[in-house]
Design a protein around this motif. Structure first.
Motif, PDB file in Angstrom:
ATOM      1  N   ILE A   3      39.335  35.144  42.138  1.00  0.00           N
ATOM      2  CA  ILE A   3      39.355  34.660  40.918  1.00  0.00           C
ATOM      3  C   ILE A   3      39.794  35.615  40.026  1.00  0.00           C
ATOM      4  N   LYS A   7      43.655  39.898  36.859  1.00  0.00           N
ATOM      5  CA  LYS A   7      42.811  40.069  35.360  1.00  0.00           C
ATOM      6  C   LYS A   7      43.186  41.558  35.002  1.00  0.00           C
ATOM      7  N   LEU A 183      33.422  32.892  36.027  1.00  0.00           N
ATOM      8  CA  LEU A 183      34.951  32.414  35.846  1.00  0.00           C
ATOM      9  C   LEU A 183      35.439  31.123  36.551  1.00  0.00           C
ATOM     10  N   GLU A 186      33.981  28.255  34.526  1.00  0.00           N
ATOM     11  CA  GLU A 186      34.766  28.039  33.275  1.00  0.00           C
ATOM     12  C   GLU A 186      36.453  27.297  33.679  1.00  0.00           C
ATOM     13  N   GLN A 187      36.652  27.321  34.912  1.00  0.00           N
ATOM     14  CA  GLN A 187      37.892  26.634  35.175  1.00  0.00           C
ATOM     15  C   GLN A 187      37.724  25.201  36.114  1.00  0.00           C
ATOM     16  N   ARG A 190      40.567  24.503  38.700  1.00  0.00           N
ATOM     17  CA  ARG A 190      40.830  25.473  39.622  1.00  0.00           C
ATOM     18  C   ARG A 190      41.255  24.959  40.972  1.00  0.00           C
ATOM     19  N   ASP A 226      49.527  28.839  30.928  1.00  0.00           N
ATOM     20  CA  ASP A 226      48.334  28.446  30.754  1.00  0.00           C
ATOM     21  C   ASP A 226      47.504  27.908  31.755  1.00  0.00           C
ATOM     22  N   ASN A 229      46.406  30.360  34.547  1.00  0.00           N
ATOM     23  CA  ASN A 229      45.519  31.260  34.033  1.00  0.00           C
ATOM     24  C   ASN A 229      44.220  30.251  34.322  1.00  0.00           C
ATOM     25  N   ARG A 230      44.112  29.246  34.359  1.00  0.00           N
ATOM     26  CA  ARG A 230      42.896  28.182  34.708  1.00  0.00           C
ATOM     27  C   ARG A 230      42.837  28.071  36.271  1.00  0.00           C
ATOM     28  N   GLY A 231      43.695  28.705  37.154  1.00  0.00           N
ATOM     29  CA  GLY A 231      43.676  28.565  38.434  1.00  0.00           C
ATOM     30  C   GLY A 231      44.533  27.435  39.117  1.00  0.00           C
ATOM     31  N   LYS A 391      47.985  25.294  25.335  1.00  0.00           N
ATOM     32  CA  LYS A 391      46.778  25.353  25.658  1.00  0.00           C
ATOM     33  C   LYS A 391      46.251  23.977  24.754  1.00  0.00           C
TER      34      LYS A 391
END
Ligand code: PMT
Length: 402
Positions: A3, A7, A183, A186-187, A190, A226, A229-231, A391
């Motif tokens: 993950i 980054k 992380l 927060e996803q 994912r 976007d 970036n959120r998997g 977003k």
């Protein structure tokens, strides 16, 4: 894939004996596919050398506001560093630095970067056991957490003083694992899959000419980025566009015509969780494209056009289909046309943008949207960058599907 891969991480090192562990932490991060930039306080350099860290991170190590070694006396811009990072780790974080972070004291580059950073900040305290237990330290832990920072708690064990107790900086593996777990939490998207159409289509008139439109693919790429970036694993079906793709979670399939886009969509639509149709697809194409360049022999030229397949409507008509998001680009009676499109194409959400709104539509970096759901509710948003518009759209998808 990890993950953390891809980054950008700022590693802030302060002056404590545990600073020696940051060499291994840097290696772990780099191995996980992270771009690491190191910022040290002046006293951290007494414990570990910038040379070791720059070799491991493959980046120059910064510790002062200006580059002493640089003839041009370049300024190390703390604001740029703070904006560059996806996350910042301060490890070890001494009691002294913590207290300054709490009070907004900015007397070195690391603290200037910390106060400028817009990204999440993780701090791994390290100190002797009595310092760790001191009420001022406990209060600082709470204050830093209340500012939105994530504390990676210290462990128990032998300390540099020879005493034993709580205060040992978390081991590098624990720091990496702590951040990975955070992380992942927060996803919520994912591992999900999303198909996106983007850009224009070109419909051949002859080998050198086509019917097209002004879409650049920027809106679609902002959505793809976007989501990635959120998997989310994104299949981006892109018409002719110069917009670049550099995210490993985005698989790009380049197409030219509406027919090619239709075929690529139907070859990839199964097993998608979401599908977003942001492409500006040509509704019509020349009935019979000429095999050779058409000569300008007559005063007028009439082209016979035939309808292209409606890709979004064809997916909306499938018995089972992913959560479906369409776009509508309108020039008049916007709401009326958008509601009709949402119904006809069977979308879960329809994103209306109007050529009458300043800052909306083709080519530019901003857009102004109204999100219409399948119950007939409409939510209007102000002009924003396409990144922020993407977003808003993805947040709405998350809200509706989780
Ligand atoms: O690419 P940019 O320069 O960033 O510009 C972004 C954009 C303005 C192109 C984008 O925000 C947008 O509005 N995309 C949809 C443009 C459009 O063609 O809208 P439409 O109202 O004609 O089509 C309605 C929907 O049906 C769209 O989701 C479209 O992708 C889809 N469609 C249309 C025709 C067709 N044959 N097949 C389709 O799938």
């Amino acid at each position: 894939m990890n993950i953390l891969s891809g980054k950008k991480v700022l590693l802030g090192i302060t002056g404590g004996i545990a600073a020696y562990k940051t060499t291994y932490l840097t290696r772990l991060l780099v191995k996980a596919g992270v771009s690491v930039k190191v910022v040290m306080t002046p006293s951290a350099k007494d414990f570990v050398t910038p040379l070791t860290l720059s070799t491991l991170s493959k980046n120059p190590v910064l510790s002062t506001f200006t580059n002493e070694d640089d003839d041009n006396d370049m300024w190390n811009n703390h604001v740029d560093l703070g904006l560059w990072a996806d996350l910042m780790i301060i490890a070890p974080c001494t009691a002294n630095t913590m207290s300054k972070m709490v009070n907004g004291t900015v007397d070195n580059l690391l603290l200037a970067v910390y106060t400028s950073a817009k990204c999440p900040v993780y701090f791994a305290p390290a100190m002797d056991l009595d310092m760790y237990k001191h009420p001022s330290t406990t209060q600082n832990f709470e204050k830093l957490a209340s500012y939105g920072n994530f504390m990676i708690p210290a462990g128990d064990g032998e300390l540099a003083s020879g005493l034993s107790g709580k205060g040992r900086m978390a081991e590098p593996e624990e720091i990496v694992s702590f951040i990975e777990q955070q992380l992942l939490k927060e996803q919520p998207l994912r591992g999900k899959k999303c198909l996106i159409t983007a850009g224009p289509t070109h419909e051949s008139i002859d080998p050198v000419r086509f019917i097209g439109n002004h879409s650049t693919g920027k809106m679609g790429m902002a959505l793809a980025t976007d989501l990635a970036n959120r998997g989310v694993l994104v299949t981006l079906i892109m018409g002719p566009s110069s917009v670049k793709t550099d995210n490993v979670l985005i698989e790009r399939i380049n197409v030219i015509s509406a027919q090619e886009m239709y075929e690529a969509v139907h070859a990839n639509i199964n097993n998608q969780d979401y599908a977003i149709f942001s492409a500006a697809v040509a509704d019509y194409k020349p009935a019979i494209p000429a095999h050779q360049k058409i000569k300008k022999s007559s005063e007028t030229l009439t082209l016979e056009l035939v309808k292209n397949p409606d890709i979004l409507a064809s997916v909306g008509a499938m018995e089972s289909h992913p959560f479906l998001v369409g776009f509508a680009l309108e020039t008049e009676n916007e709401m009326e046309h958008a509601f009709a499109k949402a119904k006809k194409k069977n979308t879960d959400l329809l994103i209306l943008n109007s050529m009458n709104d300043n800052g909306a539509g083709f080519g530019i970096d901003t857009n102004k949207i109204t999100i219409i759901d399948n119950q007939g509710n409409a939510q209007e948003f102000p002009v924003k960058s396409k990144t922020l518009v993407a977003k808003d759209i993805v947040d709405e998808i998350v809200k509706r599907t989780s």
